[in-house]
Design a protein around this motif. Structure first.
Motif, short mmCIF file in Angstrom:
data_model
loop_
_atom_site.label_atom_id
_atom_site.label_comp_id
_atom_site.label_asym_id
_atom_site.label_seq_id
_atom_site.Cartn_x
_atom_site.Cartn_y
_atom_site.Cartn_z
N THR A 451 0.85 -1.19 0.00
CA THR A 451 0.00 0.00 0.00
C THR A 451 0.90 1.25 0.00
O THR A 451 1.78 1.39 0.86
CB THR A 451 -0.92 0.01 1.22
OG1 THR A 451 -1.76 -1.15 1.17
CG2 THR A 451 -1.79 1.26 1.22
N TYR A 480 -13.18 6.88 -2.43
CA TYR A 480 -12.22 5.98 -3.07
C TYR A 480 -12.78 5.52 -4.41
O TYR A 480 -13.99 5.54 -4.65
CB TYR A 480 -11.93 4.78 -2.16
CG TYR A 480 -13.10 3.84 -1.96
CD1 TYR A 480 -13.30 2.75 -2.81
CD2 TYR A 480 -14.00 4.04 -0.92
CE1 TYR A 480 -14.38 1.90 -2.63
CE2 TYR A 480 -15.07 3.19 -0.73
CZ TYR A 480 -15.27 2.12 -1.59
OH TYR A 480 -16.33 1.28 -1.43
N GLU A 482 -11.88 2.31 -7.02
CA GLU A 482 -11.09 1.09 -7.24
C GLU A 482 -9.97 1.01 -6.20
O GLU A 482 -10.25 0.92 -5.00
CB GLU A 482 -10.53 1.06 -8.67
CG GLU A 482 -11.61 1.00 -9.74
CD GLU A 482 -11.04 1.03 -11.15
OE1 GLU A 482 -9.81 1.21 -11.28
OE2 GLU A 482 -11.81 0.85 -12.11
N ARG A 483 -8.72 1.08 -6.65
CA ARG A 483 -7.60 0.94 -5.70
C ARG A 483 -7.15 2.26 -5.10
O ARG A 483 -6.17 2.31 -4.36
CB ARG A 483 -6.40 0.28 -6.40
CG ARG A 483 -6.67 -1.14 -6.88
CD ARG A 483 -5.40 -1.80 -7.44
NE ARG A 483 -4.87 -1.09 -8.61
CZ ARG A 483 -3.71 -0.44 -8.64
NH1 ARG A 483 -2.96 -0.40 -7.56
NH2 ARG A 483 -3.29 0.15 -9.74
N TYR A 484 -7.81 3.37 -5.44
CA TYR A 484 -7.35 4.70 -5.03
C TYR A 484 -8.30 5.29 -4.01
O TYR A 484 -9.53 5.32 -4.21
CB TYR A 484 -7.24 5.62 -6.25
CG TYR A 484 -6.37 5.05 -7.35
CD1 TYR A 484 -4.99 5.08 -7.25
CD2 TYR A 484 -6.94 4.47 -8.48
CE1 TYR A 484 -4.19 4.55 -8.24
CE2 TYR A 484 -6.16 3.95 -9.49
CZ TYR A 484 -4.78 3.99 -9.36
OH TYR A 484 -4.00 3.46 -10.36
N SER A 485 -7.72 5.81 -2.89
CA SER A 485 -8.51 6.44 -1.83
C SER A 485 -7.91 7.81 -1.54
O SER A 485 -6.68 7.93 -1.36
CB SER A 485 -8.49 5.59 -0.56
OG SER A 485 -9.02 4.30 -0.80
N ILE A 503 -2.82 4.21 -2.47
CA ILE A 503 -2.90 3.26 -3.59
C ILE A 503 -2.71 1.87 -3.01
O ILE A 503 -1.66 1.55 -2.44
CB ILE A 503 -1.81 3.55 -4.64
CG1 ILE A 503 -1.90 4.99 -5.13
CG2 ILE A 503 -1.95 2.59 -5.82
CD1 ILE A 503 -0.80 5.38 -6.10
N ALA A 504 -3.72 1.02 -3.17
CA ALA A 504 -3.65 -0.34 -2.66
C ALA A 504 -2.91 -1.23 -3.65
O ALA A 504 -3.29 -1.33 -4.82
CB ALA A 504 -5.06 -0.88 -2.42
N GLY A 505 -1.86 -1.90 -3.19
CA GLY A 505 -1.09 -2.81 -4.04
C GLY A 505 -0.40 -2.08 -5.18
O GLY A 505 -0.80 -2.18 -6.34
N THR A 507 1.71 -1.11 -8.22
CA THR A 507 2.28 -1.87 -9.34
C THR A 507 3.30 -1.02 -10.07
O THR A 507 3.38 0.21 -9.88
CB THR A 507 1.18 -2.31 -10.31
OG1 THR A 507 0.59 -1.13 -10.90
CG2 THR A 507 0.09 -3.10 -9.59
N ASP A 510 1.80 1.75 -12.03
CA ASP A 510 1.41 2.93 -11.27
C ASP A 510 2.53 3.97 -11.22
O ASP A 510 2.27 5.17 -11.15
CB ASP A 510 1.00 2.54 -9.85
CG ASP A 510 -0.28 1.72 -9.81
OD1 ASP A 510 -1.11 1.91 -10.72
OD2 ASP A 510 -0.44 0.89 -8.90
#
Length: 852
Positions: A451, A480, A482-485, A503-505, A507, A510
């Protein structure tokens, strides 16, 4: 030391008090502060007629405090360290406020208060005058450690400075001689000292300046003229005359009686006689403690020879002014805020001071450097005491940087002491402004597959509303996608807010995106761009020294290569040099001549003369000297060319001796002299007119093609000359070809036509048959753009001349011809009979092709 700064002209202001005209001297000083000015004392010293050894010049002082980044200094050398012991590498740096430091050794960063392997970085130790001792501890010093360079980085909120430190186990630093500046300084200092001594001696000898008696008869001299004192101070006042005194009487304001003073008695407590005695003409008083009521003029009366002389001294007892007051001229809104760009005006007043107080402005303890009005002095009288009020205004346009800053008005007065520092008033300025723009931000040190918290700090007042945009998707604060909060902005003080995108996970993809942030409040909207990286360190923004040196070396090598290529092309050296054809036959040349007879069309066998083993010596016949050979390769070329030229000449003679006429009759033995004469005539003609030849490159070697004229007879019995396709100009000296070639060039590239007949065609020769140089070159299959070259005239002449010589030698030195074999029976017996006549009338021609 003298300030040596820019000052205004001395301003003299006169005032009248009790019918006494007094003067006030005013002067201003200004300069741009530097780090060297920090903690230095600014002194204003007055010089007056009343200055004496007992009453030295009066002065006022102010300590200047400056904030600055760590001061750069040259590479430091720490010596006297012991191998195999703990070494303390110490360097003293100057900075204000205190710096944060970190050492770098072999690429390893050691922050202050931490250690890395054998290296420990201590906290900076303050030693005074903004100086800090920064120490790196090395456990078990080795010889290798003394060869390293230790990098120190010191930084505070005003900047960052890098230092380099080298260490040595030597007990002494490397010797350094005095430079020119030091020598000049020593010489000037000695010269000034000698001058001062001479002036002092001169003054003592002549009784001038402080060594002279300044008294003049008929006038009372006072020391000092004006005494500026604080309440409770001790002081001495002196009146002098050049004659002995009979009495000394002094009147002091605020005292009820007149003081009659003498060295032998003292009747008033707190007041005693001061001076060298009445007989010395001195009348003075020593005041133990000055009171505020003593402010005014002190009068001294001196009895001299039945007369009374008087003198006056101004005694000013300073009164500490009231606390400064800041008054806002431009008013804020109801909430106490100013909008960005507003004209800010404030006034500072320091009341009831004696003498008047000075005023200076500061913003967060730094000089304000804003536009101010001249100091206004307003005097008032209260209970017969004259007091002064100082007033000054300041103004400027507010910006976002002025928000939450403290505006200080500080007064400076005679009564300031270490126990009574200058008084001041302060006001906190609050400004409302839109989010402040800043350049693209880079967040680094993120971990893939974890994260990630993308954080950026922005300034705004009032608080901003934010939203992130990622790949066209808008993520408002507190939401949030998707993967962005997007988190709510967090206030960290001084109008600053931490804005975070989670940002969760994370990559790798990203890290290639650009994250757009929009912050807005009721005063405006600002867009920001943020990039992220999984690298542990930010990218370097500038080229390092190694890269710069590499670029410079590469450019220098490239320029050198270009210059060498241009030089080679200009001088024809190396790969740009052309091969030189040298056809001279020198004294060391040898040639073997193999004349042969051509077979006729009826396969008649004719025996020829075999001269294969005869050696031809041309040492005596060569008319041109062989050019000198300067290296082995050129010598080999020269030898090969000489042999080729000799073989060519021999082949030319052999071909001329074996020429066939149109009737294919065998050549009679009595044609030798005729051939020799015609060959000599052709040689003379060639020597006079020159001859066009071409060198053809072929797999078998080089072919020499001649461009001689072909003479044929037509049906009427008249002889016509058919010139070759390359035709000579009648009076041309250089014998160049006429195929639109450059006469200055030695290369000839014509365009030729294909042959219509082959070289060994059995049909009779017609008037339309092409036998020129270019067609013969095309018969050999040589490319049209390469097969022709121009041979210089002197080389052709030499070939012809050598051919004539070789021909004569061959005929003269020829061995006896062996008995001829019986001739074969022929179908046409008349052909043999007609050979003699046909050969006698035929024109001997040089062959058109000769293989070298």
């Amino acid at each position: 030391m003298p300030a040596n700064k820019r000052t205004t002209p001395l301003d003299i202001q006169t005032t009248t008090h009790d019918n006494v005209e007094l003067a006030t001297s005013v002067q201003e000083i200004s300069w741009h502060l530097s780090a060297d000015d920090s903690n230095r004392k600014l002194v204003c010293r007055s010089h007056h007629q009343t200055d004496r050894e007992s009453l030295p010049p009066q002065e006022a002082a102010y300590i200047i405090n400056v904030r600055y980044a760590p001061v750069h200094q040259p590479e430091a050398l720490v010596y006297g360290l012991y191998l195999d012991h703990t070494a303390y590498v110490n360097i003293t740096i100057r900075a204000s406020p205190p710096p944060n430091v970190e050492w770098t050794v072999d690429g390893k960063v050691v922050p202050q208060g931490h250690y890395e392997e054998r290296y420990s970085a201590l906290e900076p130790q303050y030693v005074g005058n903004d100086e800090y001792n920064v120490t790196l501890v090395i456990a078990g010093l080795t010889l290798e450690d003394t060869t390293k360079t230790y990098n120190l980085r010191a930084s505070n909120n005003l900047g960052t400075t890098d230092y380099q430190v080298r260490i040595s186990s030597s007990s002494k630093p490397p010797s350094s001689s005095l430079d020119v500046a030091a020598i000049v300084g020593i010489v000037v200092a000695v010269a000034v000292l000698v001058l001062i001594v001479l002036l002092v001696l001169f003054a003592r000898a002549t009784g001038r300046w402080c060594f002279g008696d300044a008294l003049s008869y008929g006038q009372v001299n006072v020391e000092p003229n004006t005494a500026l004192l604080n309440e409770g101070d001790r002081t001495e006042l002196l009146c002098r005359y050049g004659r002995p005194l009979t009495y000394c009487r002094i009147e002091i304001p605020g005292e009820n009686k007149v003081l009659n003073l003498s060295p032998v008695w003292s009747k008033t407590p707190g007041f005693t006689y001061y001076g060298a005695g009445l007989n010395a003409g001195q009348c003075g008083v020593s005041i133990e403690r000055v009171k505020a009521s003593n402010n005014g003029q002190v009068k001294c009366s001196l009895g001299v020879e039945g007369e009374e002389l008087t003198g006056t001294i101004d005694l000013v007892v300073a009164l500490r002014p009231q606390q400064p007051i800041i008054e806002l001229i431009s008013k804020p809104n109801r909430e106490g805020f100013f909008d960005e760009g507003t004209q800010f005006n404030a006034r500072c007043s320091v009341a009831n001071g004696r003498p008047p107080a000075n005023i200076s402005w500061y913003i967060d303890n730094m000089p304000a450097n804003k536009r101010t009005t001249p100091l206004d002095i307003q005097t008032t009288t209260h209970d017969n005491v004259e007091l002064a009020t100082s007033v000054q205004e300041i103004s400027w346009h507010l910006s976002a940087d002025d928000s939450n800053r403290k505006l200080v008005c500080r007064s400076h007065h005679q009564t300031d002491r270490e126990s009574l520092p200058p008084q001041e008033a302060a006001y906190i300025i609050n400004v409302r402004y839109a989010p402040v723009h800043q350049p693209e931000a880079l967040v680094y040190g993120l971990y893939l597959d974890h994260t990630a918290y993308v954080n950026i700090t922005i300034r705004a007042s009032p608080p901003p509303n934010v939203e992130w945009t990622v790949d066209g998707k808008v993520v408002p604060q507190g939401h949030y996608e998707e993967r962005y909060s997007a988190l709510e902005p967090q206030y960290v003080g001084n109008d600053e807010y931490n804005v975070t995108l989670v940002i969760a996970g994370l990559t790798l993809e990203d890290t290639t995106k650009t994250y757009n942030l929009r912050a807005s409040n009721n005063l405006g909207t600002t867009d920001y761009q943020v990039r992220i990286s999984s690298s542990s360190k930010p990218p370097s923004s500038s080229l390092d020294v190694a890269a710069i040196v590499g670029i410079v070396v590469a450019v220098a090598v490239l320029v050198l290569i270009v210059l060498l290529v241009l030089f080679a092309r200009a001088t024809g050296r190396w790969c740009f040099g052309g091969a030189t054809l040298n056809t001279d036959i020198g004294p060391d040349s040898e040639a073997q001549i193999h004349p042969e007879l051509d077979d006729d069309d009826d396969d008649d066998e004719v025996q020829g003369q075999d001269n294969g083993h005869e050696h031809i010596d041309t040492t005596q016949q060569s008319e041109e000297a062989t050019p000198p050979v300067t290296d082995k390769l050129e010598a080999q070329k020269k030898a090969d060319l000489k042999k080729s030229a000799a073989a060519t000449a021999a082949a030319v003679i052999a071909a001329g001796n074996s020429h066939k006429n149109d009737s294919d009759a065998p050549k009679p033995p009595n044609t030798s002299s005729s051939n020799e004469k015609q060959l000599e005539q052709l040689g003379d003609a060639a020597a006079h007119h020159g001859q066009n030849v071409a060198l053809l490159e072929s797999p078998n070697g080089i072919t020499l093609l001649g461009a001689s004229k072909l003479r044929e007879s037509n049906g009427n019995g008249h002889r016509h000359e058919r010139l070759s396709a390359v035709e000579r100009r009648a009076h041309d000296e250089d014998d160049s070809f006429e195929y639109a070639t450059d006469r200055e060039s030695s290369v000839y590239n014509p365009t030729t036509m294909p042959l219509r007949r082959s070289h060994d065609d059995a049909e009779p020769t017609t008037s339309t048959e092409q036998s020129d140089l270019l067609q013969r070159g095309n018969q050999l299959g040589i490319p049209e753009s390469r097969f022709s070259r121009w041979l210089p005239k002197h080389q052709r002449e030499l070939l012809e001349k050598q051919a004539n010589i070789l021909s004569g030698r061959t005929q003269t030195a020829a061995k006896p011809t062996p008995p001829a074999a019986p001739p074969k029976p022929t179908k046409n017996s008349q052909a043999t009979t007609a050979t003699t006549t046909a050969t006698a009338n035929a024109t001997i021609k040089l062959p058109q092709e000769t293989e070298i």
